[in-house]
Design a protein around this motif. Structure first.
Motif, mmCIF file in Angstrom:
data_model
loop_
_atom_site.group_PDB
_atom_site.id
_atom_site.type_symbol
_atom_site.label_atom_id
_atom_site.label_comp_id
_atom_site.label_asym_id
_atom_site.label_seq_id
_atom_site.Cartn_x
_atom_site.Cartn_y
_atom_site.Cartn_z
ATOM 1 N N ALA A 294 44.105 4.989 117.652
ATOM 2 C CA ALA A 294 44.919 6.150 118.182
ATOM 3 C C ALA A 294 44.077 7.203 117.710
ATOM 4 O O ALA A 294 43.779 8.185 118.639
ATOM 5 C CB ALA A 294 46.215 6.185 117.353
ATOM 6 N N HIS A 295 43.342 7.194 116.493
ATOM 7 C CA HIS A 295 42.515 8.536 116.071
ATOM 8 C C HIS A 295 41.195 8.390 116.986
ATOM 9 O O HIS A 295 40.688 9.311 117.588
ATOM 10 C CB HIS A 295 41.896 7.963 114.520
ATOM 11 C CG HIS A 295 42.956 8.622 113.614
ATOM 12 N ND1 HIS A 295 43.470 9.744 113.511
ATOM 13 C CD2 HIS A 295 43.936 7.419 113.196
ATOM 14 C CE1 HIS A 295 44.479 9.617 112.498
ATOM 15 N NE2 HIS A 295 44.611 8.226 112.296
ATOM 16 N N GLU A 296 40.617 7.267 117.463
ATOM 17 C CA GLU A 296 39.604 7.029 118.577
ATOM 18 C C GLU A 296 39.924 7.817 119.802
ATOM 19 O O GLU A 296 39.073 8.521 120.507
ATOM 20 C CB GLU A 296 38.931 5.741 118.509
ATOM 21 C CG GLU A 296 37.831 5.750 119.587
ATOM 22 C CD GLU A 296 37.594 4.062 119.779
ATOM 23 O OE1 GLU A 296 36.782 3.908 120.791
ATOM 24 O OE2 GLU A 296 37.921 3.277 119.301
ATOM 25 N N LEU A 297 41.208 7.595 120.039
ATOM 26 C CA LEU A 297 41.625 8.009 121.432
ATOM 27 C C LEU A 297 41.716 9.481 121.427
ATOM 28 O O LEU A 297 41.042 10.260 122.284
ATOM 29 C CB LEU A 297 42.908 7.584 121.765
ATOM 30 C CG LEU A 297 43.635 8.096 123.069
ATOM 31 C CD1 LEU A 297 42.788 7.790 124.328
ATOM 32 C CD2 LEU A 297 44.744 7.345 123.488
ATOM 33 N N VAL A 298 42.329 10.130 120.328
ATOM 34 C CA VAL A 298 41.967 11.617 120.018
ATOM 35 C C VAL A 298 40.851 12.251 120.164
ATOM 36 O O VAL A 298 40.285 13.061 120.981
ATOM 37 C CB VAL A 298 42.593 11.976 118.801
ATOM 38 C CG1 VAL A 298 42.476 13.502 118.444
ATOM 39 C CG2 VAL A 298 44.342 11.726 118.725
ATOM 40 N N ALA A 299 39.843 11.346 119.619
ATOM 41 C CA ALA A 299 38.293 11.823 119.448
ATOM 42 C C ALA A 299 37.719 11.918 121.109
ATOM 43 O O ALA A 299 36.999 12.762 121.384
ATOM 44 C CB ALA A 299 37.393 11.128 118.658
ATOM 45 N N ARG A 300 38.317 10.969 121.900
ATOM 46 C CA ARG A 300 37.742 10.882 123.197
ATOM 47 C C ARG A 300 38.388 11.924 124.086
ATOM 48 O O ARG A 300 37.689 12.548 124.918
ATOM 49 C CB ARG A 300 38.350 9.436 123.711
ATOM 50 C CG ARG A 300 37.465 8.252 123.398
ATOM 51 C CD ARG A 300 36.085 7.897 123.753
ATOM 52 N NE ARG A 300 35.443 6.818 123.293
ATOM 53 C CZ ARG A 300 34.260 6.416 123.874
ATOM 54 N NH1 ARG A 300 33.738 7.102 124.591
ATOM 55 N NH2 ARG A 300 33.798 5.221 123.392
ATOM 56 N N LEU A 301 39.601 12.227 123.648
ATOM 57 C CA LEU A 301 40.324 13.483 124.156
ATOM 58 C C LEU A 301 39.474 14.550 124.047
ATOM 59 O O LEU A 301 39.363 15.521 124.861
ATOM 60 C CB LEU A 301 41.678 13.463 124.002
ATOM 61 C CG LEU A 301 42.837 12.611 124.854
ATOM 62 C CD1 LEU A 301 44.170 12.570 124.327
ATOM 63 C CD2 LEU A 301 42.914 13.114 126.329
ATOM 64 N N SER A 302 39.374 14.945 122.589
ATOM 65 C CA SER A 302 38.649 16.083 122.259
ATOM 66 C C SER A 302 37.194 16.339 122.825
ATOM 67 O O SER A 302 37.022 17.464 123.535
ATOM 68 C CB SER A 302 38.632 16.411 120.868
ATOM 69 O OG SER A 302 39.702 15.998 120.031
ATOM 70 N N ASP A 303 36.700 15.313 123.237
ATOM 71 C CA ASP A 303 35.233 15.338 123.759
ATOM 72 C C ASP A 303 35.328 15.696 125.068
ATOM 73 O O ASP A 303 34.553 16.490 126.028
ATOM 74 C CB ASP A 303 34.483 13.915 123.566
ATOM 75 C CG ASP A 303 33.096 14.071 124.306
ATOM 76 O OD1 ASP A 303 32.301 14.756 123.986
ATOM 77 O OD2 ASP A 303 33.053 13.177 125.314
ATOM 78 N N ARG A 304 36.379 15.037 125.975
ATOM 79 C CA ARG A 304 36.619 15.194 127.371
ATOM 80 C C ARG A 304 36.989 16.723 127.456
ATOM 81 O O ARG A 304 36.768 17.441 128.510
ATOM 82 C CB ARG A 304 37.702 14.520 127.749
ATOM 83 C CG ARG A 304 38.447 14.793 129.196
ATOM 84 C CD ARG A 304 37.483 14.134 130.448
ATOM 85 N NE ARG A 304 37.716 14.950 131.502
ATOM 86 C CZ ARG A 304 37.179 14.684 132.874
ATOM 87 N NH1 ARG A 304 36.346 13.869 132.944
ATOM 88 N NH2 ARG A 304 37.472 15.381 133.796
ATOM 89 N N ILE A 305 37.902 17.149 126.578
ATOM 90 C CA ILE A 305 38.426 18.604 126.875
ATOM 91 C C ILE A 305 37.288 19.626 126.469
ATOM 92 O O ILE A 305 37.184 20.563 127.224
ATOM 93 C CB ILE A 305 39.785 18.904 125.788
ATOM 94 C CG1 ILE A 305 40.815 18.048 126.219
ATOM 95 C CG2 ILE A 305 39.924 20.254 125.796
ATOM 96 C CD1 ILE A 305 41.745 18.036 125.280
ATOM 97 N N ALA A 306 36.161 19.145 125.595
ATOM 98 C CA ALA A 306 35.208 20.049 125.134
ATOM 99 C C ALA A 306 34.345 20.331 126.389
ATOM 100 O O ALA A 306 33.762 21.242 126.846
ATOM 101 C CB ALA A 306 34.738 19.504 124.130
ATOM 102 N N ARG A 307 33.977 19.220 127.051
ATOM 103 C CA ARG A 307 33.150 19.026 128.214
ATOM 104 C C ARG A 307 33.885 19.858 129.386
ATOM 105 O O ARG A 307 32.946 20.453 129.882
ATOM 106 C CB ARG A 307 32.932 17.607 128.595
ATOM 107 C CG ARG A 307 31.882 16.819 127.545
ATOM 108 C CD ARG A 307 31.379 15.491 128.118
ATOM 109 N NE ARG A 307 32.526 14.503 127.831
ATOM 110 C CZ ARG A 307 32.982 13.890 128.918
ATOM 111 N NH1 ARG A 307 33.121 14.127 130.167
ATOM 112 N NH2 ARG A 307 34.085 12.837 128.561
#
Length: 244
Positions: A224-237
């Motif tokens: 779940a924490h990894e998914l949040v990190a992926r989301l953060s990266d996607r949103i930042a991009r």
């Protein structure tokens, strides 16, 4: 309660998820769970549908006395009564509502036959497995005329596609906030619903790494924490691209 007559629907074959395939459709969701309601709201938003929520039989009656939705999704376990009773009432009204979808998280064999006998045209299991499953189920209960009208409005212009991408990004931000809150409170059901929604969006963007992270998430923990990190990266991009 008097409701206008609708035509009996014929189920459609399964198709891939499409944004705005439920454009112009109003769905009444009768469900008391916040987590389930939020998941359905996200699915409806991705599909272009308007969602209204009632959290009890009494609230549903008030909604239905004011307007007629194109489809009604009714959870069978409600705080003030049995969802089957509402299904029977709508199906047996002087002008019956036929676009009824029953929903439950129990063993399908224990409730689906009774729901269909009461008047439900289709059934949804909780948790809803995917955006595609949600869209296909709602489309299956719509009258043919409404279905044709939706198909005619589903094509998007170039500006529409740009708007669609912006909407995807906005929905992912909302999903990130919900997922972060669910992780903090160890709300397993909400984590699973958010992951399913995020995976569906990842399929459509497409973003394979985001989809893979979402499908690997089945509750609290490192995934779940990894998914949040992926989301953060996607949103930042996405933010960086928007700023040029």
């Amino acid at each position: 309660m008097t409701l206008p007559l609708t035509d009996t629907a014929t189920p459609r074959p399964a198709t891939g998820p499409r944004r705005h395939c439920l454009f112009g459709v109003t769905i009444l969701l009768v469900e008391d769970s916040r987590g389930v309601s939020e998941a359905v709201r996200l699915f409806a938003a991705e599909s272009g549908a308007r969602l209204r929520r009632a959290d009890s039989l009494a609230s549903a009656s008030r909604h239905l006395a004011i307007y007629r939705p194109n489809a009604v999704i009714i959870d069978l376990g409600l705080p003030d009564g049995d969802g089957l009773a509402l299904i029977r009432h709508l199906a047996a009204a002087a002008t019956p509502l036929r676009s009824i979808i029953a929903m439950s998280g129990h063993d399908p064999a224990s409730w689906q036959p009774a729901a269909r006998a009461a008047g439900a045209v289709a059934c949804l299991e909780k948790p809803i497995p995917s955006l595609r499953a949600f869209q296909d189920t709602v489309l299956s209960v719509l009258p043919d005329a409404a279905d044709r009208r939706i198909a005619e409005t589903a094509e998007l212009s170039l500006d529409g596609r740009a708007s669609m991408r912006a909407a995807f990004d906005a929905d992912l931000r909302r999903a990130q906030a919900l997922l972060t809150e669910a992780i903090e409170t160890a709300d397993r059901d909400m984590i699973i619903y958010c992951a399913q929604f995020i995976g569906s969006v990842g399929d459509m963007i497409p973003d394979p790494s985001l989809t893979a992270a979402a499908r690997a998430t089945n509750g609290p923990g490192p995934r779940a924490h990894e998914l949040v990190a992926r989301l953060s990266d996607r949103i930042a991009r996405a933010t960086s691209a928007a700023l040029g």
